[in-house]
Design an enzyme around this catalytic site. Structure first.
Site, PDB file in Angstrom:
ATOM      1  N   TYR A   1      -1.520   0.645  12.049  1.00 39.50           N
ATOM      2  CA  TYR A   1      -2.080   0.692  10.692  1.00 39.50           C
ATOM      3  C   TYR A   1      -3.276  -0.254  10.677  1.00 39.50           C
ATOM      4  CZ  TYR A   1       2.396   2.698   8.957  1.00 39.50           C
ATOM      5  OH  TYR A   1       3.491   3.487   8.714  1.00 39.50           O
TER       6      TYR A   1
ATOM      7  N   TYR B   1      10.344  -1.832   6.061  1.00 40.99           N
ATOM      8  CA  TYR B   1       9.881  -0.679   6.849  1.00 40.99           C
ATOM      9  C   TYR B   1      11.057   0.082   7.461  1.00 40.99           C
ATOM     10  CZ  TYR B   1       6.592   2.110   9.556  1.00 40.99           C
ATOM     11  OH  TYR B   1       5.855   3.162  10.063  1.00 40.99           O
TER      12      TYR B   1
ATOM     13  N   HIS C   1      11.296   3.941  17.653  1.00 41.04           N
ATOM     14  CA  HIS C   1      10.248   2.914  17.675  1.00 41.04           C
ATOM     15  C   HIS C   1      10.817   1.558  17.269  1.00 41.04           C
ATOM     16  CE1 HIS C   1       6.290   5.390  17.707  1.00 41.04           C
ATOM     17  NE2 HIS C   1       7.214   5.931  18.472  1.00 41.04           N
TER      18      HIS C   1
ATOM     19  N   LYS D   1       7.694   6.124   3.279  1.00 43.17           N
ATOM     20  CA  LYS D   1       8.951   6.104   2.520  1.00 43.17           C
ATOM     21  C   LYS D   1       9.305   7.418   1.811  1.00 43.17           C
ATOM     22  CE  LYS D   1      10.390   2.086   3.490  1.00 43.17           C
ATOM     23  NZ  LYS D   1      10.756   2.425   4.850  1.00 43.17           N
TER      24      LYS D   1
ATOM     25  N   PRO E   1       1.753   7.383   1.114  1.00 43.22           N
ATOM     26  CA  PRO E   1       2.390   7.500   2.427  1.00 43.22           C
ATOM     27  C   PRO E   1       2.346   6.227   3.274  1.00 43.22           C
ATOM     28  CG  PRO E   1       0.272   8.623   2.414  1.00 43.22           C
ATOM     29  CD  PRO E   1       0.531   8.199   1.011  1.00 43.22           C
TER      30      PRO E   1
HETATM   31  C1  PHB Z   1       2.850  10.374   9.816  1.00 39.99           C
HETATM   32  O1  PHB Z   1       3.117  10.366  11.025  1.00 39.99           O
HETATM   33  O2  PHB Z   1       2.488  11.410   9.235  1.00 39.99           O
HETATM   34  C2  PHB Z   1       2.914   9.097   9.067  1.00 39.99           C
HETATM   35  C3  PHB Z   1       3.430   7.979   9.678  1.00 39.99           C
HETATM   36  C4  PHB Z   1       3.501   6.790   8.998  1.00 39.99           C
HETATM   37  C5  PHB Z   1       3.038   6.720   7.708  1.00 39.99           C
HETATM   38  C6  PHB Z   1       2.541   7.851   7.082  1.00 39.99           C
HETATM   39  C7  PHB Z   1       2.467   9.041   7.761  1.00 39.99           C
HETATM   40  O3  PHB Z   1       3.091   5.535   7.055  1.00 39.99           O
END
Ligand code: PHB
Ligand code: APR
Length: 390
Positions: free
Chosen positions: A201, A385, A72, A297, A293
């Site tokens: 997000y 990130y 990505h 990280k 989450p």
């Molecule tokens: C996930 O795909 O489970 C996931 C992806 C990004 C995040 C948290 C969880 O920030």
């Protein structure tokens, strides 16, 4: 029984350390409380920093990751009816992240360990670590009802947040820092194509939402929920309705619904225990720190701890130097605290807090607007990130 490094826990931390040590000719045994199937059944994160991908290559377990992992170049922040793309690749001089489930990382490492003939003792009961403040540490445990002792040079405490290693350290020699957030994430895994090519997000009036994925045919979605919610009260339909209400219209329209194959609520917590070394016992991964989450990280921090710990142990055995061992805790913690900061900031910026005043909500939106309008601010988000350097 005797080994050079006794590893407690067969999560990503323990398995990655074990694989690197085995390849370097350093003998190790992993003791895991659960069965291998149980460990593989836990659905967790799925975004890998480049540094972690490089370690999987070094560990000789990158074949499937390279074939199936999704690279990505960016992700989206949605807020106040708009969407801003963080161009990870463009803002970091070409860095990216790879979407590949933790379950797959674990499976690849377990398979490689089995191929190498390295020993993992699953369903080890009553594991105890002893003598790590002296020169002869040992681990005792019960296997099939029989008490066993494993003598070793070092113990790697890779046994997660609820493990026994951190708990075995005298209380006056460890300091814990913690923030518990007043909400959780309700997550759904489903075999449906993702709503968007990149992660989204979303900060919404109704609360945070995240569109993620495991592959081009498997989606992972989350919505923020209050801690008193019960997963039984969330039918798939209710979940998808709530998810769509929190997403930008075009993303909401693209959500393909399908039966959930996993659905659970996870609390959010920030936690750090210092230091990470106690004589011949080292803590690594979730045993010593937890992040919410939101910044993706958790798994990556486990990998960076193992980077430092493996280098330290290799130096000890091959170069007869203890410099890496002596520096491990300090080095690991300086990266951990920065990832803690980033995860806390992403969490604070994107969620609805029960106590939030209208002023604080405006501050959140102003912060997001600033990130979206400033190359400097976007660059800061991007470099965190993709992962700070090791
Ligand atoms: C996930 O795909 O489970 C996931 C992806 C990004 C995040 C948290 C969880 O920030
Ligand atoms: N004895 C033996 N094994 C134990 C014990 C014990 N007393 N206690 C816990 N374990 C095992 C757990 O069963 C688990 O398999 O230790 C393992 C720890 O694995 P994880 O919790 O996955 O922790 P870690 O390997 O550090 O991986 C960190 O996992 O939790 C996610 O978000 C986190 O992605 C991050 C990653």
């Amino acid at each position: 029984m005797r080994t050079q490094v006794a590893i407690i826990g067969a999560g990503p931390s323990g398995l990655l350390l074990g694989q690197l040590l085995t390849r370097a000719g350093i003998d190790n045994i992993i003791l895991e409380r659960k069965s291998g199937d149980y460990v593989l059944g836990r659905i967790r994160a799925g975004v890998l920093e480049q540094g972690m991908v490089d370690m999987m290559v070094e560990a000789g377990v990158s074949e499937r990751l390279k074939a199936e992992g999704l690279v990505h170049d960016g992700f989206a922040l949605a807020f106040n009816g708009r969407r801003h793309r963080i161009d990870l690749h463009g803002l970091t001089g070409g860095k990216t992240v790879t979407v590949y489930g933790q379950t797959e990382v674990t499976r690849d490492l377990m398979d490689a360990r089995a191929d190498a003939g390295a020993v993992t003792i699953y369903e080890a009961d009553d594991v105890r670590v002893e003598g790590f403040d002296g020169d002869h540490p040992k681990v005792t445990f019960v296997q099939n009802g029989i008490a066993q002792t494993l003598d070793c040079d070092f113990i790697a405490g890779c046994d997660g947040f609820h493990g026994i290693c951190r708990q075995s350290v005298p209380q006056n020699s460890i300091t814990e820092f913690e923030r518990v957030y007043p909400f959780g994430w309700l997550g759904v895994l489903a075999d449906v194509p993702p709503a968007a090519h990149e992660l989204v997000y979303a900060n919404d009036q109704r609360g945070f939402a995240l569109c993620s994925m495991r592959s081009s045919t498997r989606s992972r979605y989350y919505v923020q929920v209050s801690l008193d919610e019960r997963v039984e009260d969330w039918s798939d339909d209710r979940f998808y309705d709530e998810l769509r209400r929190r997403l930008p219209q075009d993303v909401a329209d693209a959500v393909v619904t399908g039966p959930s194959i996993e659905k659970s609520i996870a609390p959010l917590r920030s936690f750090v225990a210092e230091p990470m070394r106690f004589g011949r016992l080292f803590l690594a991964g979730d045993a010593s720190h937890i992040v919410p989450p939101t910044g993706a990280k958790g798994l990556n921090l486990a990998a960076s701890d193992i980077r430092y710990l493996f280098d330290a142990l290799r130096e000890h055995y091959t170069e007869k130097s203890n410099a890496g061992i002596d520096g491990y805790s300090h080095k690991a913690l300086s990266r951990i605290w920065k990832a803690e900061r980033f995860s806390w900031w992403m969490t604070s910026m994107l969620h609805r807090f029960p106590s939030q005043s209208p002023f604080e909500q405006r501050m959140q939106l102003a912060e997001l607007d600033y990130v979206a309008s400033s190359v400097a601010a976007s660059t800061s988000v991007a470099e965190n990130y993709v992962g700070l350097p090791y």
